[in-house]
Scaffold this motif. Sequence first.
Motif, PDB file in Angstrom:
ATOM      1  N   GLY A   6      39.030 -82.552  -5.941  1.00 33.91           N
ATOM      2  CA  GLY A   6      39.028 -83.958  -6.423  1.00 33.91           C
ATOM      3  C   GLY A   6      38.084 -85.025  -6.332  1.00 33.91           C
TER       4      GLY A   6
ATOM      5  N   ALA B 161      37.143 -88.790  -1.915  1.00 37.63           N
ATOM      6  CA  ALA B 161      37.443 -87.230  -1.973  1.00 37.63           C
ATOM      7  C   ALA B 161      38.370 -86.607  -1.298  1.00 37.63           C
ATOM      8  CB  ALA B 161      35.931 -86.776  -3.175  1.00 37.63           C
ATOM      9  N   ASN B 162      39.341 -85.987  -1.524  1.00 40.73           N
ATOM     10  CA  ASN B 162      39.818 -85.047  -1.709  1.00 40.73           C
ATOM     11  C   ASN B 162      40.870 -85.372   0.352  1.00 40.73           C
ATOM     12  OD1 ASN B 162      37.740 -83.049  -3.046  1.00 40.73           O
ATOM     13  ND2 ASN B 162      40.110 -82.100  -2.316  1.00 40.73           N
TER      14      ASN B 162
ATOM     15  N   GLU C 259      42.217 -84.814 -11.598  1.00 40.18           N
ATOM     16  CA  GLU C 259      40.862 -84.817 -10.478  1.00 40.18           C
ATOM     17  C   GLU C 259      41.967 -85.609  -9.074  1.00 40.18           C
ATOM     18  OE1 GLU C 259      38.412 -86.087 -12.591  1.00 40.18           O
ATOM     19  OE2 GLU C 259      37.489 -84.093 -13.417  1.00 40.18           O
ATOM     20  N   VAL C 260      42.514 -86.576  -9.641  1.00 34.26           N
ATOM     21  CA  VAL C 260      43.659 -87.225  -8.625  1.00 34.26           C
ATOM     22  C   VAL C 260      44.566 -87.262  -9.000  1.00 34.26           C
ATOM     23  CG1 VAL C 260      43.053 -89.898  -8.444  1.00 34.26           C
ATOM     24  CG2 VAL C 260      41.629 -88.968  -9.222  1.00 34.26           C
TER      25      VAL C 260
ATOM     26  N   LYS D 259      45.617 -82.486  -0.813  1.00 36.46           N
ATOM     27  CA  LYS D 259      44.858 -82.554  -0.681  1.00 36.46           C
ATOM     28  C   LYS D 259      43.262 -81.874  -0.907  1.00 36.46           C
ATOM     29  CE  LYS D 259      44.596 -82.843   4.193  1.00 36.46           C
ATOM     30  NZ  LYS D 259      44.408 -83.182   5.766  1.00 36.46           N
TER      31      LYS D 259
ATOM     32  N   TYR E 137      43.122 -82.095  -4.780  1.00 31.54           N
ATOM     33  CA  TYR E 137      43.192 -82.952  -5.314  1.00 31.54           C
ATOM     34  C   TYR E 137      42.652 -84.393  -4.441  1.00 31.54           C
ATOM     35  CZ  TYR E 137      45.460 -80.126  -7.885  1.00 31.54           C
ATOM     36  OH  TYR E 137      46.277 -79.163  -9.325  1.00 31.54           O
ATOM     37  N   THR E 138      42.405 -85.302  -5.157  1.00 35.98           N
ATOM     38  CA  THR E 138      42.788 -86.237  -4.094  1.00 35.98           C
ATOM     39  C   THR E 138      43.862 -87.462  -4.808  1.00 35.98           C
ATOM     40  OG1 THR E 138      39.715 -87.031  -4.786  1.00 35.98           O
ATOM     41  CG2 THR E 138      41.533 -88.472  -3.995  1.00 35.98           C
TER      42      THR E 138
END
Lengths: 358, 253
Positions: B2, B29-30, B169-170, B196, B199-200
């Motif tokens: 992410g 992120a994440n 990515e999200v 998570k 990914y974010t």
Amino acid sequence: MSDSVKPMNSPEPLGQLPKPVTSMPSLAKVEAGHRAHTPSAVLAKIRTSHPRSSRVPDQIFGVIILLSAISVFAIVVLVVWELVSKSQLSLHQFGLKFFYGHDWDPVNGNFGAMPFIYGTLVSSLLALVLAVPLSVGVAVFITEMCPQSLRAIISFLVELLAAIPSVIYGLWAIFVLAPLLRVYVEPFLAKTLGWTGLFSGTPYGLGMLAAGIILAIMIVPIIASITREVLIAVPQNQREAVLALGATRWEMIRIGVLRNARIGIVGGIILGLGRALGETMAVTMVIGNTPQIAKSLFAPGYTMASVIANEFSEATGDLYLSALVEIGLALFLVTLVVNALARLLVWSITGGTARVRA
Amino acid sequence: MGVGIEVHGLNAWYGKNLALNSIDMSVPANHVTAVIGPSGCGKSTFVRCLNRMHETIPEAYAEGSVKVGEMDVYGSGSDPVEVRRRIGMVFQKPNPFPTMSIYGNVAAGLKLNGFRNRKQMDELVERSLRLAALWDEVKDNLHKKSGASLSGGQQQRLCIARALAVEPEVLLMDEPASALDPISTSKIEELIFQLKQHYTVVIVTHNMQQAARVAELTGFFLMGSLIEYDKTEKIFTTPADKRTEDYVTGRFG
């Protein structure tokens, strides 16, 4: 939006809000409460009168609905019965040969329906080929791309097309369409696509091509307005689902809208085809009324509906009359077969998924 | 993996109606970040602005700065189609494609991206369905059953698999469990917790227990403004703002 959230800012009403329920009363307690509670007089009256008052109207309603359903069936049976019984003479004289015979010679008492069946099928098919892309395009434009302000106007104009009497279409075709075809369109087609054989011979203007075009114009409003309704009914969340995957507008329309609406669109096409097969007046005015089977679309033809309309009043002799009624029977059968094929088509493209569609 | 999201001065309108008022928010992120608030507070609008879905509604538009990783979402050269390919979204009501099989649903995004290799596609579909914890329930009917024939909770996991297949990515989730029963909800929540790692996740929810269960960070929206944004624990135990406290203790909304 602003006034709906207002109370949240003012502290006074907040204090009056009830505390959240912390525990549910047990089931036993609830039931005991119900038993102890005596229903009010009004409630008691409703409870006692309800069973009696609902059963009889339901039965009456059921009978009425059943009768309307049966009446549709009865009308179809009566029509077929009438067609068959009135065409007995011709049925006995020619048998099955009537349907594939090429001769239509009332003077010598020779009757074959093939040129008319051919004319009806080809003119209707031509109409579909021209009308379907146009109608679906119009419907997609109205529902997906048109500015809100134009939407109602275009929808109204499309529906107005359906309200024009067919004799007016016929007149317009004779005075405007046919000269255009004769002078510009047909010579151009002959030059570019003449090698196919479909566009050759003398460009009369009037003929199979003119009939196909006028039929196309007449069925566009039917197919377009049904398709529009179907497209509107596609849930917005389907469009969002496709867009959120990173689709362009065209991909969104193709996957999120048209694919979901395809059964309904085919339904609209079937209705349009039904109109094209049975349309009489406008076609009679432009098709040329010549019972022949010609490969070229420039050549004149004849349809089943047209020959009945043209010759019924001057049909002398029982056999002639009987043959015309049998043409009617043939038209009925052709319509039936075409509809059945269309259903089969829907069934095969959707496979099993049609049934689970919400 | 992410990427983080940086939001600065984000305003969103519906026609003349201001729905989001200069939002600043930084999503790491994440992590799972929850967005809570009463109905009409702008929380759905906010996530829909992150992948430019907001502007697909007639007369709706947004301005401000949203950076997802290196990508400038509202930059002059930015293409909404490209933005949405890199930011997955799951909606409130499960919306699988009813005319496609389960496999077809998951592969839809791949096909949109011009993906044609059959063998790789099979692998990606299986991977996505496994990630969404749906593989074992549907593996025997991948091609036979329509996406609409599944139960509501399975449909929502199918939608998650569909969003994951294109490897975003999200992942944005707009009240993903609000139309589901408690068992399906807990499956989705467990799934969010797993996601998570890769990914974010930004999740909108009106269920505060859900936010407390799945999210490390929580933002509280009210009337189009971000009132408070902090660690979830802090938001639910010692919020800095009186309005946040009133909301999380159930005094309104």
